[in-house]
Every structure is written in C-alpha cells, then in structure tokens.
Design a protein around this motif. Structure first.
Motif, mmCIF file in Angstrom:
data_model
loop_
_atom_site.group_PDB
_atom_site.id
_atom_site.type_symbol
_atom_site.label_atom_id
_atom_site.label_comp_id
_atom_site.label_asym_id
_atom_site.label_seq_id
_atom_site.Cartn_x
_atom_site.Cartn_y
_atom_site.Cartn_z
ATOM 1 N N TYR A 76 0.806 -1.209 0.000
ATOM 2 C CA TYR A 76 0.000 0.000 0.000
ATOM 3 C C TYR A 76 0.845 1.267 0.000
ATOM 4 O O TYR A 76 1.928 1.298 0.569
ATOM 5 C CB TYR A 76 -0.905 0.032 1.241
ATOM 6 C CG TYR A 76 -1.880 -1.113 1.296
ATOM 7 C CD1 TYR A 76 -3.164 -0.984 0.788
ATOM 8 C CD2 TYR A 76 -1.515 -2.340 1.855
ATOM 9 C CE1 TYR A 76 -4.056 -2.038 0.834
ATOM 10 C CE2 TYR A 76 -2.404 -3.398 1.903
ATOM 11 C CZ TYR A 76 -3.673 -3.245 1.392
ATOM 12 O OH TYR A 76 -4.560 -4.284 1.434
ATOM 13 N N VAL A 87 3.551 -0.878 3.794
ATOM 14 C CA VAL A 87 2.834 0.366 3.503
ATOM 15 C C VAL A 87 3.807 1.533 3.526
ATOM 16 O O VAL A 87 4.688 1.606 4.379
ATOM 17 C CB VAL A 87 1.658 0.575 4.496
ATOM 18 C CG1 VAL A 87 2.131 0.601 5.925
ATOM 19 C CG2 VAL A 87 0.866 1.800 4.172
ATOM 20 N N VAL A 116 -3.977 4.387 -1.415
ATOM 21 C CA VAL A 116 -5.018 4.769 -0.464
ATOM 22 C C VAL A 116 -4.985 6.290 -0.332
ATOM 23 O O VAL A 116 -4.204 6.827 0.447
ATOM 24 C CB VAL A 116 -4.791 4.103 0.915
ATOM 25 C CG1 VAL A 116 -5.898 4.479 1.883
ATOM 26 C CG2 VAL A 116 -4.663 2.592 0.779
#
Length: 165
Positions: free
Chosen positions: A20, A49, A79
């Motif tokens: 992510y 992430v 995101v």
C-alpha cells in the motif's frame, strides 16, 4: 524456525498481503489525522505500507515519499486521504506507478475519479481502512468511533501482540 505470516482479508478482495501507498499531505500525517491513522493501521496489520506526502521527509521513523513515482512497481494499492479536488493527477500517477487498485477513503471518491479509473482499468474499492481495525473492548470508546459502527460487520484484523498476530 521462521513463522509464516498470516494473511487477513480486508475490503473487496484486498488483504494484508497487498502493498500500500497512503497518499496524504504533511499536515494530515503530522497532526495524526486520517492519512496517519490509515498508514498506522495498515502498518499494524502487518502490511507493507509507504506514506506519500510532499514536503515531509520522515514520520515516526519511516521515510516519506514525495510522490507515487518514487514507488514504481513497489505498491499494488493506493489509499488516497485527500479531498477529490486535491487528487487531480491521482489516476495517472497510479497508472505510471504500476498500481492496479485505488482504495478510496470516505469523502475522497468522486464520479469523475471513478470514470478516470474505469477508463484506465484501475479497480476501485470504497470504504475506510479503520473499519477493519479491532478497537479495545475494555474501553467503551470503540462505541464512539464512527469507523467501528460503519464497519461493525466487516472483517477485522487481530491486534498485534508481542510482534506476532
């Protein structure tokens, strides 16, 4: 002996195995707003992430990338934690970085962004990262969290204990 990492499902086919990039701005990371909370939650889930924000070098000991281009071929899901008017080049940047999915948080999705994603072949997921977090049951504060109530029946990722799940 190395222990296998447990993979947990998240929203609409996403899992803790995906990589992510949480896209925000310096203020949303530094003031522990939604970008920081989403990044921290994914990190606590055991995901790989990366925080992405211009004008910020580090946050909580982690390197912050200034744009998605620096993460080309490293992430599969973006995101965004910014309002749609601040996401003008999101879809183009995601395509260039090799991302196939965008997980829109509450209030970050728009019809225009949806159309751009459809045209570019990017899968759209909508919903809050924090809906998958387990809130402490000893504290009644979980009942005050809108993410707890909105995600009441969503799959949850167990809290990390002693470095393991």
């Amino acid at each position: 002996m190395a222990r296998e990492k447990t993979i947990y499902p998240l929203a609409e086919g996403l899992s803790t195995q995906d990589t992510y990039a949480v896209l925000g701005n310096a203020q949303k990371f530094q003031k522990h707003k939604h970008a920081w909370k989403a990044w921290r939650a994914l990190k606590d889930f055991g995901c790989v992430v990366y925080p992405v924000a211009e004008g910020l070098a580090r946050i909580d000991g982690s390197k912050v990338y200034s744009n998605l281009a620096e993460l080309t071929d490293k992430v599969s899901v973006v995101v965004p934690c910014l309002l749609p008017e601040n996401l003008k080049s999101l879809v183009q940047d995601a395509v260039l970085a090799g991302c196939g999915k965008i997980w829109f948080q509450e209030q970050t999705w728009s019809r225009e962004l949806q159309q751009e994603c459809d045209s570019a072949g990017i899968e759209v997921i909508r919903g809050c990262v924090l809906r998958h977090r387990i809130y402490p049951s000893k504290i009644s504060l979980r009942y005050l969290s809108p993410c707890y109530w909105h995600g009441l029946r969503d799959v949850k990722v167990p809290v990390k204990k002693f470095g393991r799940y």
